[in-house]
Design a protein around this motif. Structure first.
Motif, PDB file in Angstrom:
ATOM      1  N   ALA A 131      53.560  49.132  32.784  1.00 18.82           N
ATOM      2  CA  ALA A 131      52.155  48.879  33.083  1.00 18.82           C
ATOM      3  C   ALA A 131      51.370  48.531  31.822  1.00 18.82           C
ATOM      4  O   ALA A 131      50.508  47.646  31.837  1.00 18.82           O
ATOM      5  N   GLU A 132      51.661  49.223  30.721  1.00 18.09           N
ATOM      6  CA  GLU A 132      50.976  48.940  29.461  1.00 18.09           C
ATOM      7  C   GLU A 132      51.353  47.568  28.928  1.00 18.09           C
ATOM      8  O   GLU A 132      50.499  46.849  28.383  1.00 18.09           O
ATOM      9  N   THR A 133      52.602  47.179  29.092  1.00 17.21           N
ATOM     10  CA  THR A 133      53.027  45.846  28.667  1.00 17.21           C
ATOM     11  C   THR A 133      52.253  44.772  29.418  1.00 17.21           C
ATOM     12  O   THR A 133      51.748  43.807  28.828  1.00 17.21           O
ATOM     13  N   LEU A 134      52.129  44.923  30.730  1.00 17.07           N
ATOM     14  CA  LEU A 134      51.406  43.931  31.521  1.00 17.07           C
ATOM     15  C   LEU A 134      49.913  43.954  31.224  1.00 17.07           C
ATOM     16  O   LEU A 134      49.256  42.909  31.236  1.00 17.07           O
ATOM     17  N   ARG A 135      49.371  45.138  30.961  1.00 17.57           N
ATOM     18  CA  ARG A 135      47.950  45.208  30.596  1.00 17.57           C
ATOM     19  C   ARG A 135      47.670  44.402  29.334  1.00 17.57           C
ATOM     20  O   ARG A 135      46.693  43.654  29.245  1.00 17.57           O
ATOM     21  N   LEU A 136      48.548  44.527  28.361  1.00 16.90           N
ATOM     22  CA  LEU A 136      48.322  43.968  27.034  1.00 16.90           C
ATOM     23  C   LEU A 136      48.828  42.540  26.889  1.00 16.90           C
ATOM     24  O   LEU A 136      48.279  41.763  26.087  1.00 16.90           O
ATOM     25  N   ARG A 137      49.849  42.153  27.655  1.00 17.57           N
ATOM     26  CA  ARG A 137      50.548  40.895  27.397  1.00 17.57           C
ATOM     27  C   ARG A 137      50.447  39.870  28.518  1.00 17.57           C
ATOM     28  O   ARG A 137      51.100  38.836  28.455  1.00 17.57           O
ATOM     29  N   VAL A 138      49.663  40.145  29.550  1.00 22.58           N
ATOM     30  CA  VAL A 138      49.453  39.171  30.626  1.00 22.58           C
ATOM     31  C   VAL A 138      47.974  38.811  30.657  1.00 22.58           C
ATOM     32  O   VAL A 138      47.113  39.686  30.618  1.00 22.58           O
ATOM     33  N   ALA A 139      47.697  37.524  30.723  1.00 21.99           N
ATOM     34  CA  ALA A 139      46.307  37.054  30.785  1.00 21.99           C
ATOM     35  C   ALA A 139      46.236  35.883  31.754  1.00 21.99           C
ATOM     36  O   ALA A 139      46.861  34.849  31.532  1.00 21.99           O
ATOM     37  N   LEU A 140      45.484  36.068  32.828  1.00 28.47           N
ATOM     38  CA  LEU A 140      45.398  35.021  33.837  1.00 28.47           C
ATOM     39  C   LEU A 140      44.002  34.936  34.414  1.00 28.47           C
ATOM     40  O   LEU A 140      43.193  35.856  34.261  1.00 28.47           O
ATOM     41  N   PHE A 141      43.714  33.820  35.057  1.00 31.44           N
ATOM     42  CA  PHE A 141      42.491  33.653  35.828  1.00 31.44           C
ATOM     43  C   PHE A 141      42.795  33.963  37.289  1.00 31.44           C
ATOM     44  O   PHE A 141      43.807  33.504  37.834  1.00 31.44           O
ATOM     45  N   ILE A 142      41.937  34.719  37.909  1.00 30.49           N
ATOM     46  CA  ILE A 142      42.016  34.982  39.340  1.00 30.49           C
ATOM     47  C   ILE A 142      40.851  34.247  39.984  1.00 30.49           C
ATOM     48  O   ILE A 142      39.690  34.475  39.618  1.00 30.49           O
ATOM     49  N   THR A 143      41.154  33.335  40.881  1.00 28.34           N
ATOM     50  CA  THR A 143      40.105  32.525  41.502  1.00 28.34           C
ATOM     51  C   THR A 143      40.000  32.830  42.991  1.00 28.34           C
ATOM     52  O   THR A 143      41.006  33.064  43.662  1.00 28.34           O
ATOM     53  N   ARG A 144      38.791  32.825  43.470  1.00 27.47           N
ATOM     54  CA  ARG A 144      38.513  32.992  44.889  1.00 27.47           C
ATOM     55  C   ARG A 144      37.360  32.070  45.276  1.00 27.47           C
ATOM     56  O   ARG A 144      36.420  31.880  44.501  1.00 27.47           O
ATOM     57  N   THR A 145      37.436  31.540  46.509  1.00 26.68           N
ATOM     58  CA  THR A 145      36.385  30.676  47.029  1.00 26.68           C
ATOM     59  C   THR A 145      35.967  31.174  48.411  1.00 26.68           C
ATOM     60  O   THR A 145      36.824  31.306  49.302  1.00 26.68           O
ATOM     61  N   PRO A 146      34.674  31.495  48.632  1.00 24.88           N
ATOM     62  CA  PRO A 146      34.229  31.908  49.977  1.00 24.88           C
ATOM     63  C   PRO A 146      34.489  30.786  50.979  1.00 24.88           C
ATOM     64  O   PRO A 146      34.106  29.636  50.751  1.00 24.88           O
ATOM     65  N   GLU A 147      35.163  31.144  52.079  1.00 23.75           N
ATOM     66  CA  GLU A 147      35.601  30.121  53.029  1.00 23.75           C
ATOM     67  C   GLU A 147      34.564  29.804  54.095  1.00 23.75           C
ATOM     68  O   GLU A 147      34.311  28.638  54.396  1.00 23.75           O
ATOM     69  N   GLN A 148      33.995  30.837  54.709  1.00 19.85           N
ATOM     70  CA  GLN A 148      33.206  30.604  55.922  1.00 19.85           C
ATOM     71  C   GLN A 148      31.735  30.964  55.783  1.00 19.85           C
ATOM     72  O   GLN A 148      30.931  30.580  56.625  1.00 19.85           O
ATOM     73  N   GLU A 149      31.389  31.696  54.740  1.00 11.86           N
ATOM     74  CA  GLU A 149      29.998  32.092  54.545  1.00 11.86           C
ATOM     75  C   GLU A 149      29.799  32.494  53.088  1.00 11.86           C
ATOM     76  O   GLU A 149      30.774  32.735  52.370  1.00 11.86           O
TER      77      GLU A 149
END
Length: 464
Positions: free
Chosen positions: A281-299
């Motif tokens: 868990a610490e490895t992923l906390r420190l060594r993973v970096a990503l964008f999480i995108t979301r788009t409202p679909e219906q409202e």
């Protein structure tokens, strides 16, 4: 909320999906649940997003997950057994390159069967060149500005199309029922067969689109896991005391039989060991970096004082939460553990120590804990630490979140921890570099951050 904006960008710019096919992906507004969203108007067999998610969740959990992990570890064991050297140390130039070859080959064979790599020996080298070129591809530059990059990707797509053609000639992708094999040599896993089966009912899903789909799948299953695996093992190998603790947990999950010269692993028990989970868990906390995108679909989507219009894409950086001092335990003034530094025990809660665990502790809690410790001096407990993600749900998101959380996360965890245990069962490992590598931030926000420099190391075979 959907992830369509990021998916369409990746399909066209990164994976080479034909532009003529992109509108069909964009037209699917039916969502990821079994019941389509009202008014979507999609035929059930054309619901590409739902069918992708359904197949991944079905075949990357339960029996499918078990079989894929077992096959992956079996291939990895064979590969490690073939590495030369007995009692002498064997020098290797780079830990990351070692796993890019050994682990990638085992993972692709577990997912796709052996023929993709056997028919195209240069696939491994081309794949990692493609990964290095992703920051260029994502910009959507025209071919003439990056001809080498586009040629590399086209070689990969051609190799996947050749493999698909070979598999169709020798096997039947419709065999995905409960009594059918989880793995077979032409398509590999049942997940690949399921993807072929539902795609065959979509007239717009041509061979080029199918190849881009599977390039995306191979990318997703390796480009987070293998950089993360490298850091995971690097941090353990650089700390002898931590290595001793880790070997104790691995030994507790190792099964030895007089009928076999090779020990086996209880992978489920191994992946539930508290220290190994904390390091993971610490490895992923420190060594993973990503964008999480979301788009409202219906409202429109409301969040606190903010309102995001329908169709407006929202982007969240996982790095912000991972480094947020208001969320995380960073140790004390006397024993600091800064958030930009690896701490193996960050996710462990120790008995009678209220200052342990992943969440931030205020000064009053630390003071009270010291008073409690002084009063209970001399007392002992027979229970060890436990792994915990309590209180950090918004800060620890290396696989995204919600319904769109990465369905391959369970295999990735077993792959990373299982590779460590397999490696340490076969070898002693000694790092040779004197300076610490850093994360290559040019790969932000694509997931696992590779090291900026080579990590030289040595192997010596253990006597089993």
């Amino acid at each position: 909320m959907n992830t369509k904006a990021a998916v369409l960008l990746a399909l066209e710019n990164m994976f080479g999906t034909p532009p003529s096919v992109i509108p069909f992906y964009a037209a699917d507004k039916s969502g990821v649940n079994s019941a389509p969203l009202a008014g979507s108007g999609m035929r059930p067999e054309h619901r590409i997003t739902y069918l992708q998610v359904k197949a991944a969740h079905k075949h990357l959990s339960g029996t499918g997950l078990t079989q894929m992990t077992q096959f992956f570890l079996c291939v990895l064991n064979k590969r490690f057994s073939q590495i030369g050297g007995q009692s002498e140390w064997v020098d290797r130039s780079d830990l990351y390159a070692f796993f890019q070859d050994e682990v990638f080959r085992a993972a692709v064979e577990a997912l796709c069967g052996p023929h993709l790599l056997s028919k195209t020996p240069a696939f491994v080298e081309d794949f990692w060149q493609f990964v290095a070129d992703v920051p260029t591809l994502i910009k959507g530059l025209p071919w003439f500005l990056a001809p080498r990059t586009y040629r590399t990707r086209q070689r990969l797509l051609n190799a996947i199309k050749s493999w698909h053609k070979y598999a169709i000639e020798h096997s039947d992708y419709s065999k995905i029922g409960p009594s059918d094999a989880e793995w077979e040599p032409y398509y590999g896993s049942k997940l690949i067969r399921a993807r072929q089966e539902y795609s065959s009912k979509m007239p717009w899903m041509n061979e080029d689109a199918l190849a881009a789909e599977d390039l995306g799948l191979i990318f997703a299953t390796n480009t987070n896991a293998i950089p993360s695996l490298t850091w995971f093992i690097f941090e353990i190998c650089r700390d002898p005391a931590l290595m001793t603790r880790v070997r104790t947990e691995i030994e507790a999950c190792t099964i030895r039989s007089p009928e076999s010269s090779q020990p086996s692993l209880d992978i489920v028990a191994l992946c539930n060991q508290p220290l190994l989970q904390s390091i993971y868990a610490e490895t992923l906390r420190l060594r993973v970096a990503l964008f999480i995108t979301r788009t409202p679909e219906q409202e429109p989507f409301k969040m606190g004082e903010w309102t995001f219009p329908q169709g407006q894409t929202i982007t969240l950086s996982s790095r912000a939460g991972a480094m947020d001092p208001d969320i995380w335990n960073a140790g004390s003034a006397e024993n600091p553990h800064p958030l930009d530094m690896f701490w193996a025990d960050r996710f462990l809660i120790f008995p009678n120590d209220p200052t342990s665990g992943p969440t931030r502790k205020d000064s009053n809690m630390i003071t009270n804990a010291r008073l409690s410790e002084s009063k209970s001096e001399g007392k002992s407990t027979d229970t060890g630490p436990r792994f915990s993600l309590e209180g950090v749900a918004g800060g620890w998101i290396p696989y995204g979140g919600g319904q769109r959380m990465c369905p391959g996360r369970h295999f990735a965890k077993q792959e990373i921890i299982g590779t460590l245990a397999t490696l340490l069962t076969h070898f002693e490992v000694r790092l040779k570099g004197e300076t610490e590598p850093k994360c290559d931030m040019s790969y932000f926000p694509f997931g696992g951050l590779p090291p900026t420099k080579k990590i030289p190391f040595s192997l010596r075979r253990r006597q089993l």
